[in-house]
Design a protein around this motif. Structure first.
Motif, PDB file in Angstrom:
ATOM      1  N   THR A 262       0.837  -1.200   0.000  1.00 30.34           N
ATOM      2  CA  THR A 262       0.000   0.000   0.000  1.00 30.34           C
ATOM      3  C   THR A 262       0.876   1.255   0.000  1.00 30.34           C
ATOM      4  O   THR A 262       2.052   1.214   0.371  1.00 30.34           O
ATOM      5  CB  THR A 262      -0.910   0.013   1.243  1.00 30.34           C
ATOM      6  OG1 THR A 262      -0.110  -0.225   2.405  1.00 30.34           O
ATOM      7  CG2 THR A 262      -1.966  -1.067   1.164  1.00 30.34           C
ATOM      8  N   TRP A 263       0.268   2.371  -0.435  1.00 26.27           N
ATOM      9  CA  TRP A 263       0.979   3.658  -0.500  1.00 26.27           C
ATOM     10  C   TRP A 263       1.495   4.041   0.872  1.00 26.27           C
ATOM     11  O   TRP A 263       2.632   4.445   1.046  1.00 26.27           O
ATOM     12  CB  TRP A 263       0.011   4.717  -1.037  1.00 26.27           C
ATOM     13  CG  TRP A 263       0.560   6.115  -1.044  1.00 26.27           C
ATOM     14  CD1 TRP A 263       0.174   7.140  -0.224  1.00 26.27           C
ATOM     15  CD2 TRP A 263       1.571   6.639  -1.889  1.00 26.27           C
ATOM     16  NE1 TRP A 263       0.876   8.262  -0.511  1.00 26.27           N
ATOM     17  CE2 TRP A 263       1.763   7.993  -1.550  1.00 26.27           C
ATOM     18  CE3 TRP A 263       2.351   6.088  -2.919  1.00 26.27           C
ATOM     19  CZ2 TRP A 263       2.683   8.813  -2.173  1.00 26.27           C
ATOM     20  CZ3 TRP A 263       3.264   6.910  -3.553  1.00 26.27           C
ATOM     21  CH2 TRP A 263       3.439   8.250  -3.179  1.00 26.27           C
ATOM     22  N   ARG A 264       0.614   3.941   1.858  1.00 25.88           N
ATOM     23  CA  ARG A 264       1.015   4.272   3.214  1.00 25.88           C
ATOM     24  C   ARG A 264       1.347   2.988   3.978  1.00 25.88           C
ATOM     25  O   ARG A 264       0.775   1.941   3.699  1.00 25.88           O
ATOM     26  CB  ARG A 264      -0.107   5.019   3.934  1.00 25.88           C
ATOM     27  CG  ARG A 264      -0.376   6.375   3.326  1.00 25.88           C
ATOM     28  CD  ARG A 264      -1.535   7.069   4.014  1.00 25.88           C
ATOM     29  NE  ARG A 264      -1.912   8.268   3.258  1.00 25.88           N
ATOM     30  CZ  ARG A 264      -1.271   9.420   3.356  1.00 25.88           C
ATOM     31  NH1 ARG A 264      -0.250   9.549   4.165  1.00 25.88           N
ATOM     32  NH2 ARG A 264      -1.676  10.451   2.639  1.00 25.88           N
ATOM     33  N   PRO A 265       2.258   3.119   4.943  1.00 23.73           N
ATOM     34  CA  PRO A 265       2.617   1.910   5.716  1.00 23.73           C
ATOM     35  C   PRO A 265       1.518   1.583   6.730  1.00 23.73           C
ATOM     36  O   PRO A 265       1.621   1.938   7.903  1.00 23.73           O
ATOM     37  CB  PRO A 265       3.921   2.325   6.402  1.00 23.73           C
ATOM     38  CG  PRO A 265       3.838   3.803   6.524  1.00 23.73           C
ATOM     39  CD  PRO A 265       3.042   4.300   5.360  1.00 23.73           C
ATOM     40  N   ARG A 266       0.459   0.975   6.261  1.00 22.38           N
ATOM     41  CA  ARG A 266      -0.682   0.699   7.126  1.00 22.38           C
ATOM     42  C   ARG A 266      -1.007  -0.794   7.083  1.00 22.38           C
ATOM     43  O   ARG A 266      -0.795  -1.446   6.056  1.00 22.38           O
ATOM     44  CB  ARG A 266      -1.913   1.478   6.644  1.00 22.38           C
ATOM     45  CG  ARG A 266      -1.748   2.990   6.629  1.00 22.38           C
ATOM     46  CD  ARG A 266      -1.745   3.564   8.038  1.00 22.38           C
ATOM     47  NE  ARG A 266      -1.580   5.002   7.992  1.00 22.38           N
ATOM     48  CZ  ARG A 266      -0.415   5.631   8.148  1.00 22.38           C
ATOM     49  NH1 ARG A 266       0.696   4.929   8.350  1.00 22.38           N
ATOM     50  NH2 ARG A 266      -0.352   6.935   8.106  1.00 22.38           N
ATOM     51  N   PRO A 267      -1.556  -1.304   8.190  1.00 19.62           N
ATOM     52  CA  PRO A 267      -1.924  -2.733   8.176  1.00 19.62           C
ATOM     53  C   PRO A 267      -3.106  -3.017   7.239  1.00 19.62           C
ATOM     54  O   PRO A 267      -3.815  -2.094   6.827  1.00 19.62           O
ATOM     55  CB  PRO A 267      -2.302  -3.021   9.632  1.00 19.62           C
ATOM     56  CG  PRO A 267      -2.535  -1.691  10.265  1.00 19.62           C
ATOM     57  CD  PRO A 267      -1.811  -0.666   9.472  1.00 19.62           C
ATOM     58  N   VAL A 268      -3.272  -4.280   6.929  1.00 18.03           N
ATOM     59  CA  VAL A 268      -4.337  -4.747   6.036  1.00 18.03           C
ATOM     60  C   VAL A 268      -5.211  -5.727   6.805  1.00 18.03           C
ATOM     61  O   VAL A 268      -4.703  -6.557   7.571  1.00 18.03           O
ATOM     62  CB  VAL A 268      -3.728  -5.424   4.787  1.00 18.03           C
ATOM     63  CG1 VAL A 268      -4.796  -6.110   3.955  1.00 18.03           C
ATOM     64  CG2 VAL A 268      -2.968  -4.400   3.947  1.00 18.03           C
ATOM     65  N   ALA A 269      -6.520  -5.609   6.610  1.00 16.24           N
ATOM     66  CA  ALA A 269      -7.442  -6.535   7.264  1.00 16.24           C
ATOM     67  C   ALA A 269      -8.612  -6.802   6.343  1.00 16.24           C
ATOM     68  O   ALA A 269      -8.775  -6.149   5.314  1.00 16.24           O
ATOM     69  CB  ALA A 269      -7.928  -5.944   8.595  1.00 16.24           C
TER      70      ALA A 269
END
Lengths: 406, 327
Positions: A262-269
């Motif tokens: 993803t563009w931003r370093p964010r978790p996926v759920a």
């Protein structure tokens, strides 16, 4: 979700008696107060649920999902049954279309049997459950179809659901996100009807629990993302700052490539990353390791949510048989909805059925592939009757005329 | 003094120092730490952990031989019962146990150990002297709790998924009766006179009091703690005082011990302990009650006269069982 003509067996219909519990007669253990012998035949009706092609074929769902869980539960129930002189039997039938399913079910009823596990796509299940001569004559337990409509509009007396609905799964995830204060969501979905349905459930949960959907994106990738995910996905996920990316991709197509890209370093759920499921191989608390071990030695593979649903379905019936000493479907059905009914099923709480639509109340594990992360309902989400009813459709949201007697 | 005692214990200078050391009165509590593969040893005068001993994999149930010279340890994932010599604190032998031993009970004859084999739906009877399996009895799915009646006549086992108490006649090693109880029975405990059996149902959230003569339930006890959802009240361990006054019931994730008046079967109070409390043991001639709190990884100490929690002692990961050597 159309019916398929392929099946795990070669013929249209295969009648196979899986377990006749022949070992029952080797151990004369029935107690002094034992009554006459009871035989409890249960039908496992299976229509292969069509899967679209996906980019990666690393994780292929096992073809014997479900039936292995039912077999294990029959074995477990017979171990209990031998003390009471109760004998459980499982009959497997593969039906490739609605017509065959109807014929086989009618034949089952004509033989005087009324207990059925339904491993069917939602469309077949609704039609089957409403077929004259079947509707209201059998206990039909849905172990595979997660469709919310089955719990809100198409409920039919006699039809129970042990697999959690998409709404229950999305609510379980949403509660966790709210507890984490990850309230801003980017939703990415695929194009299959199931993906739309899960995305819809996510949006419903956002409203219920105060999630904020910044944007919903629908992918139409026709490239092979196995090679290009690193280039394509950052662009695709560029938007206002979000706390988490939610994915609706039930088949496991593009969704598998979203974590870390993803563009931003964010978790996926969602359907990938942190996933809400009825069951997963990593669940080991509340004595679950015993069930996982038994399943693994029976099936030579980990237990999935459909296996668990089938196991719970048989155990739900068996528990009612044990407590009532009866195998009559209307007696069992009434008992399943009575205030005395409770089922232990390795989720740390007793499970029971919702009287407004026949859905099994249950905690929902949130997992990543290697560990259990959390289990919802989350502490603090209160409900006047049961915290478990904060997941999925509550009484006031359901307009079905669901009867509690057969 | 205790430190010196510890050093003396571990340095094996036992023959000279031990009688004196024990005469001066330290009860020791042994705690099995399920996820550390160790035992923590607590000195019950100072309430300090004075030793941590490596044992087999996933130690759960622990119990002393009648002479308290040996400690039997269910090493569940090692599929064995380890025998620890208390003088040397060394594991001196393994008993055959059947698969995945979880809990056990020693027959009053001091010789026969009744073991619940959780994974294989049997109760195994082992002779601790000859170290041989002398019987295996088929029971329900996931055998867990086990107790032998004070007169030695009955061994009673609970099966967690079958939801029954299984009555095994110890003279013939055969299963003769079954009593259906609430969901997921975990633990059974006989009254000292052997007339009453207490059984906890973890998911059912109840304790069933069973008349031993008829093997029928005579009372079902419910629990209510303000602010705790009833689904989180999950009874596991049970201890009965020898004066007949109290039953203590550990309520798992409710983090409380219920104190039950045994004349009325009413809950007299709830004592807040550590998180996920499962098993208990008496100490100091039943002046104290110790509880193992799995999630918080500690042991709570309850003063029985005052019904107060007086101490909490950090031990290893997932403390499970507790046994006390009383001198």
């Amino acid at each position: 979700m159309k019916a398929t003509m392929t099946s795990i067996h070669h013929h249209n219909t295969v009648l196979a008696i899986i377990l006749m519990a022949s070992f029952l007669f080797t151990v004369p253990l029935a107690s002094a107060g034992a009554v006459e012998s009871l035989t409890i035949p249960i039908l496992y009706l299976h229509q292969t649920i069509d899967r679209p092609p996906v980019l990666s074929n690393i994780h292929v769902p096992p073809k014997d999902s479900g039936i292995k869980g039912a077999e294990l539960a029959i074995h477990d129930s017979n171990t209990t049954g031998r003390f009471l002189n109760h004998h459980y039997q499982l009959q497997y039938i593969s039906a490739n279309d609605l017509k065959t399913a109807q014929q086989q079910t009618k034949q089952w009823l004509q033989q005087g049997h009324q207990l059925i596990l339904a491993h069917l796509p939602a469309k077949t299940l609704v039609s089957l459950a409403n077929t004259p001569g079947i509707q209201g004559k059998a206990i039909l337990i849905n172990i595979a179809a997660k469709d919310d409509e089955l719990r809100t509009q198409h409920c039919t007396t006699g039809l129970l659901h042990v697999i959690p609905s998409r709404a229950m799964l999305a609510d379980a995830l949403a509660q966790f996100l709210v507890v984490k204060r990850w309230r801003k969501w980017l939703l990415i979905r695929g194009g299959m009807p199931e993906d739309k349905a899960f995305a819809k459930a996510i949006k419903r949960s956002a409203k219920r629990f105060g999630g904020k959907l910044l944007e919903e994106k629908h992918w139409r990738f026709d490239t092979d993302l196995r090679r290009t995910a690193q280039q394509e996905l950052p662009l695709f996920t560029q938007t206002d700052d979000y706390d988490i990316t939610l994915v609706a991709d039930e088949a496991g197509d593009v969704g598998e490539y979203i974590p870390y890209n993803t563009w931003r370093p964010r978790p996926v759920a969602g359907t990938q990353g942190l996933t809400p499921l009825g069951w997963h191989a990593v669940v080991e608390q509340w004595g679950a390791i015993q069930l996982q071990n038994r399943f693994r030695s029976h099936a030579q593979r980990p237990m999935n949510d459909i296996d668990y649903a089938a196991w719970v379905a048989v155990r739900a019936i068996a528990e009612a048989v044990t407590r009532t000493g009866d195998q009559d479907a209307s007696t069992l059905y009434s008992y399943l909805f009575s205030e005395h009914y409770e089922l232990a099923a390795f989720k740390g709480r007793k499970l029971s059925f919702r009287p407004w639509n026949g859905q099994l109340r249950q905690p929902i594990p949130l997992v990543h592939p290697r560990a259990l992360v959390s289990q919802s309902p989350q502490p603090g989400f209160l409900h006047p009757h049961s915290e478990l009813d904060t997941l999925g459709f509550d009484k006031a949201e359901v307009s079905c005329h669901y009867r509690l007697t057969l | 003094m205790k430190r010196r005692l510890l050093i003396s214990l571990t340095s094996l200078c036992m023959t000279i120092l031990l009688p004196h050391g024990y005469a001066s009165g330290a009860d020791l509590a042994y705690i099995s730490n399920e996820k550390d593969n160790t035992l923590s040893v607590i000195d019950l005068n100072s309430f300090d952990v004075v030793n941590t001993i490596s044992v087999g994999l996933r130690p759960r149930g622990i119990t002393f031989s009648h002479d308290q010279k040996q400690l039997y340890i269910c090493a569940s994932d090692s599929d064995s019962i380890q025998v620890m010599d208390i003088a040397s604190l060394q594991v001196i032998s393994d008993l055959p146990s059947g698969e995945d031993p979880e809990q056990f009970a020693l027959h009053p004859n001091g010789q026969h150990l009744y073991i619940a084999n959780e994974d294989s739906a049997v109760v195994t009877v082992v002779d601790t002297q000859s170290r041989e399996v002398i019987a295996q009895v088929d029971v329900g799915i996931e055998p867990e709790g086990i107790a032998v009646s004070p007169d030695g006549k009955w061994a009673v086992n609970t099966s967690e998924t079958t939801n029954m108490l299984h009555w095994i006649d110890t003279s013939t090693f055969t299963l003769v009766d079954n009593t259906l109880v609430g969901q997921r029975p975990r633990h059974v405990e006989f009254s000292d006179d052997g007339k009453i059996l207490w059984a906890s149902s973890e998911i059912g959230g109840t304790v069933t009091v069973v008349d031993v003569a008829s093997r029928k339930p005579m009372k079902i006890i419910d629990f209510k703690i303000p602010g705790v959802h009833r689904d989180r009240i999950q009874p596991v361990g049970i201890k009965l005082t020898k004066d007949g006054r109290y039953a203590f019931v550990a309520l798992g994730p409710a983090n409380h011990i219920a104190v039950i008046d045994r004349t009325t079967y009413e809950v007299e109070s709830y004592l807040l302990v550590g998180r996920r409390v499962w098993h208990m043991a008496f100490a100091k001639d039943q002046q104290l009650l110790l509880t193992t709190n799995g999630v918080s990884g500690d042991v709570s100490v309850i003063d029985i006269e005052d019904l107060e929690v007086i101490k909490s002692i950090k031990v290893g990961r997932y403390p499970w069982g507790v046994a006390v050597s009383q001198k």
